[in-house]
Design a protein around this motif. Sequence first.
Motif, mmCIF file in Angstrom:
data_model
loop_
_atom_site.group_PDB
_atom_site.id
_atom_site.type_symbol
_atom_site.label_atom_id
_atom_site.label_comp_id
_atom_site.label_asym_id
_atom_site.label_seq_id
_atom_site.Cartn_x
_atom_site.Cartn_y
_atom_site.Cartn_z
ATOM 1 N N TRP A 39 0.832 -1.204 0.000
ATOM 2 C CA TRP A 39 0.000 0.000 0.000
ATOM 3 C C TRP A 39 0.869 1.257 0.000
ATOM 4 O O TRP A 39 0.558 2.236 -0.687
ATOM 5 C CB TRP A 39 -0.942 0.018 1.205
ATOM 6 N N TRP A 54 -6.278 3.847 -0.991
ATOM 7 C CA TRP A 54 -5.946 3.498 0.392
ATOM 8 C C TRP A 54 -7.132 3.757 1.316
ATOM 9 O O TRP A 54 -7.506 2.922 2.117
ATOM 10 C CB TRP A 54 -4.717 4.266 0.857
ATOM 11 N N GLY A 58 -8.044 -0.012 1.317
ATOM 12 C CA GLY A 58 -7.026 -0.563 2.209
ATOM 13 C C GLY A 58 -7.219 -0.294 3.680
ATOM 14 O O GLY A 58 -6.868 -1.116 4.522
#
Length: 118
Positions: A39, A54, A58
């Motif tokens: 990431w 993100w 994520g």
Amino acid sequence: MVRLWIVLGVAAAIFYIYSVVDCALFDRSRVRGLPKPIWLIVIILFPIIGGILWFLIGRGRRRIQSALRTVAPDDDPAFLKRLAADRDQEERIKRLEQELSELDGDGGENDQTGRRDA
């Protein structure tokens, strides 16, 4: 028009820095999708798109942990079970104490000769 580009550039730089720092300091167990180092690479290589990905994919949400949540005692089934068990145990103790006191009072009386009954 130049001012708009400057403002957008500053906003993009702030978003980029915030995304990198957030990813770097985020709890590893809550990261979704890719591993945390990947990431970071995605955010660094693709600053705006990587930061948006993100935050959307994520960054896992905070899990609600019921164990840490405080519950009123009258709503907690474990607490109510402990109360019932404590009450039962106290009743057993009182019964045993009463039986012991009856045994102490009845048994071992002296007869007329001064001897104890066996």
